[in-house]
Design a protein around this motif. Sequence first.
Motif, mmCIF file in Angstrom:
data_model
loop_
_atom_site.group_PDB
_atom_site.id
_atom_site.type_symbol
_atom_site.label_atom_id
_atom_site.label_comp_id
_atom_site.label_asym_id
_atom_site.label_seq_id
_atom_site.Cartn_x
_atom_site.Cartn_y
_atom_site.Cartn_z
ATOM 1 N N GLY A 1 -6.421 -6.339 -13.116
ATOM 2 C CA GLY A 1 -5.285 -6.993 -12.479
ATOM 3 C C GLY A 1 -5.543 -7.337 -11.027
ATOM 4 O O GLY A 1 -6.489 -6.868 -10.405
ATOM 5 N N THR A 2 -4.690 -8.149 -10.486
ATOM 6 C CA THR A 2 -4.826 -8.531 -9.074
ATOM 7 C C THR A 2 -3.768 -7.868 -8.201
ATOM 8 O O THR A 2 -3.880 -7.888 -6.988
ATOM 9 N N ASP A 3 -2.750 -7.270 -8.793
ATOM 10 C CA ASP A 3 -1.667 -6.649 -8.034
ATOM 11 C C ASP A 3 -1.914 -5.144 -7.933
ATOM 12 O O ASP A 3 -1.334 -4.358 -8.667
ATOM 13 N N VAL A 4 -2.814 -4.745 -7.036
ATOM 14 C CA VAL A 4 -3.190 -3.337 -6.899
ATOM 15 C C VAL A 4 -2.824 -2.773 -5.531
ATOM 16 O O VAL A 4 -3.244 -1.670 -5.200
ATOM 17 N N ASP A 5 -2.045 -3.509 -4.741
ATOM 18 C CA ASP A 5 -1.704 -3.043 -3.393
ATOM 19 C C ASP A 5 -0.960 -1.717 -3.421
ATOM 20 O O ASP A 5 -1.250 -0.821 -2.615
ATOM 21 N N ASP A 6 -0.002 -1.568 -4.317
ATOM 22 C CA ASP A 6 0.748 -0.315 -4.399
ATOM 23 C C ASP A 6 -0.151 0.852 -4.794
ATOM 24 O O ASP A 6 0.020 1.976 -4.297
ATOM 25 N N ALA A 7 -1.125 0.606 -5.644
ATOM 26 C CA ALA A 7 -2.049 1.673 -6.041
ATOM 27 C C ALA A 7 -2.893 2.122 -4.855
ATOM 28 O O ALA A 7 -3.115 3.323 -4.668
ATOM 29 N N PHE A 8 -3.346 1.179 -4.033
ATOM 30 C CA PHE A 8 -4.127 1.556 -2.860
ATOM 31 C C PHE A 8 -3.274 2.297 -1.833
ATOM 32 O O PHE A 8 -3.729 3.254 -1.213
ATOM 33 N N ARG A 9 -2.039 1.887 -1.650
ATOM 34 C CA ARG A 9 -1.143 2.621 -0.728
ATOM 35 C C ARG A 9 -0.925 4.040 -1.225
ATOM 36 O O ARG A 9 -0.911 4.997 -0.438
ATOM 37 N N TRP A 10 -0.754 4.198 -2.531
ATOM 38 C CA TRP A 10 -0.552 5.523 -3.122
ATOM 39 C C TRP A 10 -1.795 6.394 -2.916
ATOM 40 O O TRP A 10 -1.678 7.565 -2.535
ATOM 41 N N MET A 11 -3.000 5.830 -3.142
ATOM 42 C CA MET A 11 -4.238 6.595 -2.949
ATOM 43 C C MET A 11 -4.418 6.988 -1.483
ATOM 44 O O MET A 11 -4.839 8.113 -1.192
ATOM 45 N N ILE A 12 -4.115 6.110 -0.560
ATOM 46 C CA ILE A 12 -4.261 6.427 0.867
ATOM 47 C C ILE A 12 -3.295 7.531 1.257
ATOM 48 O O ILE A 12 -3.645 8.434 2.026
ATOM 49 N N ALA A 13 -2.075 7.488 0.732
ATOM 50 C CA ALA A 13 -1.112 8.554 1.037
ATOM 51 C C ALA A 13 -1.591 9.893 0.487
ATOM 52 O O ALA A 13 -1.375 10.934 1.115
ATOM 53 N N LYS A 14 -2.231 9.890 -0.663
ATOM 54 C CA LYS A 14 -2.758 11.140 -1.242
ATOM 55 C C LYS A 14 -3.941 11.692 -0.444
ATOM 56 O O LYS A 14 -4.164 12.884 -0.427
ATOM 57 N N SER A 15 -4.682 10.809 0.237
ATOM 58 C CA SER A 15 -5.889 11.245 0.923
ATOM 59 C C SER A 15 -5.625 11.931 2.264
ATOM 60 O O SER A 15 -6.531 12.474 2.860
ATOM 61 N N GLY A 16 -4.430 11.856 2.738
ATOM 62 C CA GLY A 16 -4.112 12.482 4.013
ATOM 63 C C GLY A 16 -4.348 11.560 5.195
ATOM 64 O O GLY A 16 -4.436 11.996 6.331
ATOM 65 N N GLY A 17 -4.447 10.299 4.957
ATOM 66 C CA GLY A 17 -4.569 9.336 6.048
ATOM 67 C C GLY A 17 -5.893 8.696 6.067
ATOM 68 O O GLY A 17 -6.324 8.009 6.892
#
Length: 85
Positions: free
Chosen positions: A69-85
């Motif tokens: 898919g091309t709509d992965v922005d929310d997934a990347f925001r979720w992963m960044i939030a999980k990583s601690g910044g």
Amino acid sequence: MIRRAAVARNRGAAATATLPILAAAVLIAVLAIAPPPAFAGGGYEHTLVGNAADVAMPVAAGLALMGGGTDVDDAFRWMIAKSGG
């Protein structure tokens, strides 16, 4: 007599076919046992800038299954939030 020669020839072909597989298995085993070159001799240097005592980065486990898919922005925001910044 011809049949015996064909059987002997086929045995040789089977042994020859298994040689590359055996060589690959031995190579994989050697590479799995050998330490990586970066850690073997300690040829790296670690530098810390700042105060290590005041770093608090809460992290959480997560798994993002993405593909196609091309709509992965929310997934990347979720992963960044999980990583601690």
